[in-house]
Design a protein around this motif. Structure first.
Motif, PDB file in Angstrom:
ATOM      1  N   PHE A  89       0.837  -1.207   0.000  1.00 50.01           N
ATOM      2  CA  PHE A  89       0.000   0.000   0.000  1.00 50.01           C
ATOM      3  C   PHE A  89       0.868   1.250   0.000  1.00 50.01           C
ATOM      4  O   PHE A  89       0.620   2.194  -0.760  1.00 50.01           O
ATOM      5  N   ASN A  90       1.889   1.262   0.869  1.00 49.20           N
ATOM      6  CA  ASN A  90       2.774   2.423   0.955  1.00 49.20           C
ATOM      7  C   ASN A  90       3.530   2.641  -0.358  1.00 49.20           C
ATOM      8  O   ASN A  90       3.723   3.781  -0.791  1.00 49.20           O
ATOM      9  N   LYS A  91       3.957   1.548  -0.978  1.00 45.75           N
ATOM     10  CA  LYS A  91       4.654   1.659  -2.260  1.00 45.75           C
ATOM     11  C   LYS A  91       3.716   2.214  -3.337  1.00 45.75           C
ATOM     12  O   LYS A  91       4.105   3.064  -4.143  1.00 45.75           O
ATOM     13  N   MET A  92       2.469   1.724  -3.326  1.00 46.51           N
ATOM     14  CA  MET A  92       1.479   2.219  -4.282  1.00 46.51           C
ATOM     15  C   MET A  92       1.238   3.712  -4.080  1.00 46.51           C
ATOM     16  O   MET A  92       1.160   4.482  -5.048  1.00 46.51           O
ATOM     17  N   ALA A  93       1.126   4.139  -2.802  1.00 44.95           N
ATOM     18  CA  ALA A  93       0.899   5.551  -2.505  1.00 44.95           C
ATOM     19  C   ALA A  93       2.076   6.407  -2.969  1.00 44.95           C
ATOM     20  O   ALA A  93       1.885   7.512  -3.493  1.00 44.95           O
ATOM     21  N   GLU A  94       3.295   5.903  -2.781  1.00 42.36           N
ATOM     22  CA  GLU A  94       4.485   6.638  -3.212  1.00 42.36           C
ATOM     23  C   GLU A  94       4.519   6.784  -4.733  1.00 42.36           C
ATOM     24  O   GLU A  94       4.821   7.860  -5.265  1.00 42.36           O
ATOM     25  N   GLN A  95       4.191   5.699  -5.441  1.00 41.49           N
ATOM     26  CA  GLN A  95       4.179   5.756  -6.902  1.00 41.49           C
ATOM     27  C   GLN A  95       3.080   6.686  -7.402  1.00 41.49           C
ATOM     28  O   GLN A  95       3.278   7.415  -8.387  1.00 41.49           O
ATOM     29  N   LEU A  96       1.930   6.656  -6.729  1.00 41.05           N
ATOM     30  CA  LEU A  96       0.830   7.541  -7.110  1.00 41.05           C
ATOM     31  C   LEU A  96       1.219   9.002  -6.905  1.00 41.05           C
ATOM     32  O   LEU A  96       0.939   9.860  -7.760  1.00 41.05           O
ATOM     33  N   LYS A  97       1.910   9.271  -5.793  1.00 45.44           N
ATOM     34  CA  LYS A  97       2.362  10.634  -5.525  1.00 45.44           C
ATOM     35  C   LYS A  97       3.353  11.086  -6.590  1.00 45.44           C
ATOM     36  O   LYS A  97       3.273  12.210  -7.104  1.00 45.44           O
ATOM     37  N   SER A  98       4.293  10.196  -6.947  1.00 49.27           N
ATOM     38  CA  SER A  98       5.286  10.534  -7.971  1.00 49.27           C
ATOM     39  C   SER A  98       4.613  10.798  -9.315  1.00 49.27           C
ATOM     40  O   SER A  98       4.987  11.732 -10.039  1.00 49.27           O
ATOM     41  N   SER A  99       3.608   9.986  -9.643  1.00 49.65           N
ATOM     42  CA  SER A  99       2.894  10.171 -10.905  1.00 49.65           C
ATOM     43  C   SER A  99       2.152  11.500 -10.931  1.00 49.65           C
ATOM     44  O   SER A  99       2.182  12.217 -11.944  1.00 49.65           O
ATOM     45  N   MET A 100       1.513  11.839  -9.816  1.00 46.67           N
ATOM     46  CA  MET A 100       0.786  13.101  -9.754  1.00 46.67           C
ATOM     47  C   MET A 100       1.733  14.286  -9.850  1.00 46.67           C
ATOM     48  O   MET A 100       1.437  15.290 -10.518  1.00 46.67           O
ATOM     49  N   GLU A 101       2.896  14.183  -9.184  1.00 43.64           N
ATOM     50  CA  GLU A 101       3.879  15.261  -9.260  1.00 43.64           C
ATOM     51  C   GLU A 101       4.405  15.416 -10.674  1.00 43.64           C
ATOM     52  O   GLU A 101       4.626  16.538 -11.150  1.00 43.64           O
TER      53      GLU A 101
END
Length: 337
Positions: A89-101
């Motif tokens: 979950f944390n990895k998914m959230a980090e990737q989602l944040k990177s994608s949004m940025e």
């Protein structure tokens, strides 16, 4: 005295025994069902209690992410099956944040690109319009002044053409549509040939070139045309922003582990520290250049960064302690077969 047939007695005993066995089996079955029932209730309650907290954490995390809090992370201390789930979950959230940025940065770059194109086209077009009107209104009355007007118009037209060409080149490189023909290159020879061929040209522009080679015949895998274009864009950047008649540019070629490092060091004005990381952005120029459009389109170093990226390398800028700018290229060394 009542006489009982032994056969009948045996049959009665057999029926009695079977009845007792049936009753015992029935009660055993009932007991087994009762034990299983309470055991299942206990296990269900125990297991549910164990997974209730992780499920609640996951539900909270999903709500936080869906509400836009992309910095939310799960903290789970146990070392069980849910540990990997929480890590995922944390990895998914980090990737989602990177994608949004990345999406937000792309949108900012798009807006800046449109703004920069508008500005850089408006300046020469305004000049062209003014000089054409001057010619039409008869302001330039002599052949000499008319020729000067036409030369300025031609110069501004060349500026527009150069900017459009660089923009077209950058766009093709950015989309991966620009053809490249890499080959094995001896980097010290490429640098020496480039400096020898262009030394006088850059001297006329106020750049004095020297080269120091500290590598033993290393090779890289790169497109020679793009590599020379990278060198030319870096030197053009030094020429455009120099503030004195002559600027010395020292080119170093060294080896750092598995990377070939090429550094261009000048003794020009340098740049502000907070601008170093932005030098390779599309259309980035320090504010002072906005008042002097002849200093370039701001695409040269962006093209450098794209070209080096396609060579699996990287490029970055530093201010020299003695003053001036240092632009460093790092390209993987090509291993000998």
């Amino acid at each position: 005295m009542i006489y009982q047939d032994p056969q009948e007695m045996r049959e009665a005993q057999y029926v009695s025994i079977n009845l007792h066995i049936a009753l015992i089996a029935f009660f055993v079955f009932i007991g087994f069902v009762i034990v299983m029932y309470f055991t299942n209730r206990f296990l269900i309650k125990f297991v549910f209690k164990k997974i209730e907290q992780p499920i609640s954490m996951l539900a909270t995390g999903v709500h936080q992410i869906s509400d836009g809090n992309l910095d939310y992370r799960l903290t789970y201390q146990e070392h069980d099956e849910f540990e990997s789930v929480c890590m995922g979950f944390n990895k998914m959230a980090e990737q989602l944040k990177s994608s949004m940025e990345a999406i937000q940065k792309s949108e900012r770059n798009r807006k800046e690109l449109l703004s920069s194109i508008s500005h850089d086209l408006r300046s020469p077009l305004t000049s062209i319009k003014a000089f054409v009107e001057g010619l039409l209104d008869g302001v330039a009355t002599t052949s000499t002044s008319q020729k000067e007007y036409l030369e300025i118009i031609k110069q501004k037209t060349d500026d527009i053409n150069s900017m459009v060409s660089q923009l077209f080149l950058y766009s093709k490189m950015d989309m991966g549509n620009y053809p490249t023909y890499p080959e094995k290159l001896a980097i010290h020879q490429e640098l020496s040939d480039f400096v020898l061929a262009c030394q006088e040209e850059y001297k006329s522009k106020g750049l004095l070139l020297t080269i120091t080679n500290q590598v033993d015949v290393p090779c890289i895998f790169a497109d020679p045309v793009q590599l020379r274009s990278v060198f030319a864009n870096i030197l053009s950047n030094s020429a455009k922003y120099k503030k004195k008649e002559f600027v010395h540019v020292h080119i170093f070629c060294t080896k750092q582990d598995d990377m070939i490092q090429i550094a261009f060091e000048d003794d020009g004005p340098g740049v502000q520290e907070d601008s170093l990381a932005k030098l390779f952005d599309v259309f980035y120029r320090e504010d002072i250049s906005r008042s002097t459009p002849r200093q370039g389109s701001g695409l040269g170093l962006a093209i450098v960064a794209k070209a080096i990226q396609r060579m699996n390398g990287k490029v970055y800028a530093q201010n020299r302690e003695q003053g001036g700018l240092r632009i460093v290229i790092e390209i993987p060394e090509m291993r000998q077969a």
